[in-house]
Motif scaffolding. Structure first.
Motif, mmCIF file in Angstrom:
data_model
loop_
_atom_site.group_PDB
_atom_site.id
_atom_site.type_symbol
_atom_site.label_atom_id
_atom_site.label_comp_id
_atom_site.label_asym_id
_atom_site.label_seq_id
_atom_site.Cartn_x
_atom_site.Cartn_y
_atom_site.Cartn_z
ATOM 1 N N PHE A 31 -124.647 -24.641 12.527
ATOM 2 C CA PHE A 31 -124.161 -23.325 12.110
ATOM 3 C C PHE A 31 -123.137 -23.351 10.983
ATOM 4 N N GLN A 32 -122.448 -24.472 10.782
ATOM 5 C CA GLN A 32 -121.386 -24.533 9.787
ATOM 6 C C GLN A 32 -121.884 -25.146 8.476
ATOM 7 N N GLY A 33 -121.155 -24.848 7.396
ATOM 8 C CA GLY A 33 -121.512 -25.417 6.101
ATOM 9 C C GLY A 33 -121.219 -26.897 6.020
ATOM 10 N N ILE A 34 -120.228 -27.355 6.788
ATOM 11 C CA ILE A 34 -119.883 -28.782 6.855
ATOM 12 C C ILE A 34 -120.107 -29.239 8.282
ATOM 13 N N GLU A 35 -121.060 -30.135 8.495
ATOM 14 C CA GLU A 35 -121.425 -30.579 9.837
ATOM 15 C C GLU A 35 -121.290 -32.100 9.952
ATOM 16 N N PRO A 36 -120.179 -32.591 10.502
ATOM 17 C CA PRO A 36 -120.035 -34.041 10.709
ATOM 18 C C PRO A 36 -120.993 -34.534 11.792
ATOM 19 N N ALA A 37 -121.551 -35.708 11.577
ATOM 20 C CA ALA A 37 -122.365 -36.393 12.581
ATOM 21 C C ALA A 37 -121.699 -37.743 12.819
ATOM 22 N N ASP A 38 -120.700 -37.737 13.674
ATOM 23 C CA ASP A 38 -119.840 -38.906 13.845
ATOM 24 C C ASP A 38 -120.616 -40.153 14.249
ATOM 25 N N ALA A 39 -121.507 -40.005 15.237
ATOM 26 C CA ALA A 39 -122.233 -41.171 15.730
ATOM 27 C C ALA A 39 -123.128 -41.782 14.661
ATOM 28 N N ALA A 40 -123.605 -40.949 13.734
ATOM 29 C CA ALA A 40 -124.490 -41.438 12.680
ATOM 30 C C ALA A 40 -123.717 -41.885 11.445
ATOM 31 N N GLY A 41 -122.397 -41.655 11.424
ATOM 32 C CA GLY A 41 -121.595 -42.041 10.267
ATOM 33 C C GLY A 41 -121.897 -41.224 9.035
ATOM 34 N N LYS A 42 -122.141 -39.914 9.243
ATOM 35 C CA LYS A 42 -122.518 -39.054 8.138
ATOM 36 C C LYS A 42 -121.804 -37.696 8.239
#
Length: 341
Positions: A31-42
């Protein structure tokens, strides 16, 4: 790939996808313009210039290359109120330090057979090393003006972004101006972690050559020197009872904004500051003032001045005098050339 997920996906520049597909593979939000994917390192970034235009600003998009190469601007997170360099915005600023890749997408129509917005992958990005973001004035979702953080993205070293002419920053819909605070602080620079220039990092989606990206320290020092110069002069003017601000000009049919360094509202003087006292910098300031001055309210009686960290050569001083441009420069005891008569 996130543990427990077996879906494969070709994350290569130009591919069409959706937020939902990215979330299913990498474990981030939708839903957000900035979406961290911590587990994937992205960190996934979704840009939609048309959304900004709906609220009255056009900051997002590809802009002209500068001396450091290609550049894409992106408005940070936060729909109302001043945006802060923390939270989701902070995830962009700390991505390099945490060895997280930033991946940029732009809205591109809708997914066939669905009303979902289709995303076109531009490619991996890094936040500009010298100046991570600019502060711009623009309306929030509630239509109230606020400060927006406009991030400055560069293509990651060794990659080729898949942007097109359609990704250019939209042109302004009207000519006008907003009153803004002068830029007296330069954001902390972003430093990429040291890497082996011979190493090639392989992922399941793409190959990105990891290189040692030189931080242009000289340019960074000049920007900081300019910011400190403006900051000191604002303090000088404030102590003398003067009120200062700056302007953010938009020009109908042209992308981007024009932002002078400083306006002394009490004395009706517009300043352009430079961090180096060289002929090239002064000539640049002359051109900028010629463009800015005609846009300032009451420009018929406006005076303009160049603000420098030290005195230029006599010939450069004569050049400014012939152009009817005042000169103010910093000394050990304050500022020479001020007050402007």
């Amino acid at each position: 790939m996130v543990a427990g997920m077996t879906t494969t996906f070709d994350l290569s520049p130009g591919v069409l996808t959706s937020r939902e597909e990215i979330a299913a593979i990498y474990g981030c939000g939708t839903f957000q313009g900035i979406e961290p994917a911590d587990a994937a390192g992205k960190v996934f970034v979704y840009s939609d210039p048309s959304a900004g235009a709906e609220f009255g600003y056009t900051f997002d998009g590809r802009v002209d290359d500068d001396e450091f190469g290609p550049l894409y601007l992106y408005t940070g997170a936060g729909v109302n109120g001043d945006q802060k360099p923390s939270g989701r915005n902070g995830s962009l600023l700390t991505a390099a330090k945490k060895n997280r890749e930033i991946h940029l997408f732009v809205a591109d129509g809708t997914v066939p057979g669905s009303g979902a917005v289709q995303q076109r992958y531009i490619g991996p990005m890094v936040v500009d090393l010298v100046k991570p973001y600019d502060v711009r004035r623009g309306p929030g979702k509630n239509r109230v003006m606020r400060n927006a953080l406009v991030f400055r993205f560069r293509p990651a070293p060794g990659t080729m972004p898949a942007w097109t002419d359609a990704d250019r920053q939209p042109a302004a819909t009207k000519t006008g101006y907003e009153i803004i605070e002068p830029v007296v602080e330069i954001p902390e620079p972003v430093t990429l972690p040291a890497q082996d220039a011979t190493k090639v990092k392989k992922t399941e989606q793409h190959k990105t050559a990891e290189t040692v990206m030189d931080v242009p320290a000289g340019q960074r020092k000049v920007l900081r020197r300019e910011g400190e110069l403006v900051k000191a002069f604002v303090a000088h003017l404030t102590a003398a009872g003067h009120h200062t601000h700056s302007f953010q000009f938009t020009v109908e049919g042209e992308p981007g904004t024009l932002t002078p360094d400083l306006y002394d509202a009490t004395a009706h003087v517009l300043y352009e500051a430079k961090g180096l006292t060289t002929r090239a910098n002064v000539r640049m300031a002359i051109g900028q003032l010629a463009d800015y001055r005609r846009r300032v309210p009451g420009h018929e009686t406006l005076r303009v001045a160049v603000l420098l960290p030290s005195a230029p050569t006599p010939d450069v001083q004569q050049l400014l005098a012939e152009q009817k441009i005042e000169l103010v420069y910093q000394t050990e005891h304050g500022f020479a050339g001020w007050p402007i008569a």
